[in-house]
Write an enzyme that holds these catalytic residues in place. Sequence first.
Site, PDB file in Angstrom:
ATOM      1  N   ASP A 181       0.847  -1.197   0.000  1.00 28.59           N
ATOM      2  CA  ASP A 181       0.000   0.000   0.000  1.00 28.59           C
ATOM      3  C   ASP A 181       0.884   1.249   0.000  1.00 28.59           C
ATOM      4  O   ASP A 181       2.058   1.171   0.389  1.00 28.59           O
ATOM      5  CB  ASP A 181      -0.884  -0.045   1.256  1.00 28.59           C
ATOM      6  CG  ASP A 181      -1.683   1.220   1.432  1.00 28.59           C
ATOM      7  OD1 ASP A 181      -2.402   1.605   0.497  1.00 28.59           O
ATOM      8  OD2 ASP A 181      -1.578   1.839   2.523  1.00 28.59           O
TER       9      ASP A 181
ATOM     10  N   LYS B 132      -9.405  -2.459  -3.157  1.00 28.73           N
ATOM     11  CA  LYS B 132      -9.233  -3.257  -1.944  1.00 28.73           C
ATOM     12  C   LYS B 132     -10.434  -3.111  -1.029  1.00 28.73           C
ATOM     13  O   LYS B 132     -10.905  -2.002  -0.893  1.00 28.73           O
ATOM     14  CB  LYS B 132      -7.982  -2.785  -1.181  1.00 28.73           C
ATOM     15  CG  LYS B 132      -6.685  -2.933  -1.941  1.00 28.73           C
ATOM     16  CD  LYS B 132      -5.490  -2.437  -1.124  1.00 28.73           C
ATOM     17  CE  LYS B 132      -5.399  -0.939  -1.026  1.00 28.73           C
ATOM     18  NZ  LYS B 132      -4.175  -0.444  -0.372  1.00 28.73           N
TER      19      LYS B 132
ATOM     20  N   ASP C 246      -1.720  -0.293   5.935  1.00 31.90           N
ATOM     21  CA  ASP C 246      -2.039   0.307   7.240  1.00 31.90           C
ATOM     22  C   ASP C 246      -3.519   0.208   7.606  1.00 31.90           C
ATOM     23  O   ASP C 246      -3.899   0.625   8.695  1.00 31.90           O
ATOM     24  CB  ASP C 246      -1.597   1.773   7.269  1.00 31.90           C
ATOM     25  CG  ASP C 246      -2.416   2.654   6.349  1.00 31.90           C
ATOM     26  OD1 ASP C 246      -2.707   2.214   5.212  1.00 31.90           O
ATOM     27  OD2 ASP C 246      -2.782   3.764   6.759  1.00 31.90           O
TER      28      ASP C 246
ATOM     29  N   ASN D  68      -5.773   2.358  -3.181  1.00 37.28           N
ATOM     30  CA  ASN D  68      -7.192   2.579  -3.507  1.00 37.28           C
ATOM     31  C   ASN D  68      -7.459   3.972  -4.071  1.00 37.28           C
ATOM     32  O   ASN D  68      -8.597   4.314  -4.378  1.00 37.28           O
ATOM     33  CB  ASN D  68      -8.064   2.351  -2.267  1.00 37.28           C
ATOM     34  CG  ASN D  68      -8.655   0.948  -2.237  1.00 37.28           C
ATOM     35  OD1 ASN D  68      -8.446   0.163  -3.167  1.00 37.28           O
ATOM     36  ND2 ASN D  68      -9.393   0.632  -1.180  1.00 37.28           N
TER      37      ASN D  68
ATOM     38  N   ASP E 269      -0.242   5.183   0.725  1.00 42.53           N
ATOM     39  CA  ASP E 269      -0.477   6.233   1.720  1.00 42.53           C
ATOM     40  C   ASP E 269      -0.591   5.630   3.133  1.00 42.53           C
ATOM     41  O   ASP E 269      -1.442   4.768   3.370  1.00 42.53           O
ATOM     42  CB  ASP E 269      -1.766   6.987   1.372  1.00 42.53           C
ATOM     43  CG  ASP E 269      -1.604   8.489   1.523  1.00 42.53           C
ATOM     44  OD1 ASP E 269      -0.780   8.916   2.342  1.00 42.53           O
ATOM     45  OD2 ASP E 269      -2.295   9.225   0.798  1.00 42.53           O
TER      46      ASP E 269
END
Lengths: 264, 264
Positions: free
Chosen positions: B12, B186, B211, B46, B14
């Site tokens: 991922d 996701k 996260d 995303n 961010d």
Amino acid sequence: MTDPPVEGALVDLDGTVFRGDPLIEGADDAVATLRAAGVSVLFLSNKATRRRAAFAEKLRRLGIDVDDDGIVNSALIAASYLETHHPDDPVFVVGEPPLRDELRAHGLTLTDDPEEAAVVLASMDRQFDYGTLTKALHAVDEETVFLATNPDRTCPTEGGEIPDCAGVVGAIEGVTGTDLDRYLGKPAQTAVDAALSGLDLPASRCLMVGDRLETDVRMANRAGMTSVLVLTGVTDRETLARSSIQPDYVLESIADIGQVLRGE
Amino acid sequence: MTDPPVEGALVDLDGTVFRGDPLIEGADDAVATLRAAGVSVLFLSNKATRRRAAFAEKLRRLGIDVDDDGIVNSALIAASYLETHHPDDPVFVVGEPPLRDELRAHGLTLTDDPEEAAVVLASMDRQFDYGTLTKALHAVDEETVFLATNPDRTCPTEGGEIPDCAGVVGAIEGVTGTDLDRYLGKPAQTAVDAALSGLDLPASRCLMVGDRLETDVRMANRAGMTSVLVLTGVTDRETLARSSIQPDYVLESIADIGQVLRGE
């Protein structure tokens, strides 16, 4: 005559008395018929984007005599509810100027600061945008009471349907993950309470005349009023046939209200 | 070493590799560690409001070598899905220009005419307003496929959280009374498919490092990947303790990814 006798009538406006601008033919005579039979008439609308005085003025222009107190809309219902339950709580409003005016007229404190908000009140807002949604996101937290003036998805206009309060509620629920605590207009009990206190009558002595099954008819049926569906608005016979919500009476138009008074 | 050996890593962006603008300390070395261990790295976000080329450029600026194909975001996932399932259907998009560009680059036809829309694709849109919602209301009917790029409620920024895709979805669901058919990013299987086809590996040989419990970890757990939660983004230990979604590994930061490779 119906039994028990009808003493009050709650009458929806848009789709029942007028459609957009023009009067629904015979609606003026229908109101006169009710009054001549000793029935007190109160107009009950979920529309919070128009001042009650503006509704009253429009009705008078259409030949129906009424003063401002003869109109109960969801702005008034919200203001009455907040006055009782949250008199000192700062209210963050997503809505139009007539709603804000009604709340202020009831002595409520409005705030545009999300951090200050103790109540978030959602309503139809034709200026709704990402900036408003961002503020609402920060206004709603675990302590905040999240209310809406009315549950309507859309509002009919002459140019077609446009988004009503449920769009604002859905957007705020979506970004906050928090469900609405309650809506206040039809078909909620808060709307019944506001209207019946205006008439000072029990529900069993009242008609509710309206064009929407999920608000007008559902509210009347739950509250123990006589429900009268008119087919001049959003509901046609096909929709009615498919619905689990069924009225006590179905009229082509409020112009036929005499049938209900005669118990036909 | 983990068993079976890790051959791919979906990472991922961010909150995992960077937070707003700056790199999360050691994320560059972590990616180098993965690659040195023979692990192919694909970045999976995303976020549909940024071009993949812009993500790649940012990563290179932060010291992580990657080309555009090393980035899979929810705009690409949506474009791939539509290319397969709705290649000739006009798509009405609520979203930002980078999403529209990605769809056009895949040969899809976009429309701004609600009557023409066969697919409605909702996404984060910082220009979202009442006019857009009105169009979306008329675009969604019983025939329309209603999709969203991602289920995120909010997007973290340096200035605080702002509304993400779920606000748009909630607003459209609210006014139409129609539920979303599916979201594509996701944790949906469509995101897994898009990412794994990029890596050409089975899920069981892949890590997912992210996260967010409800997207990154949930997707990995469902798909049979090894899930690695990092605490540099939106999830803290308290949130983790209260959640029903539990990762295979918890790291303070992606900088500690060596622990996972060593099976510690």
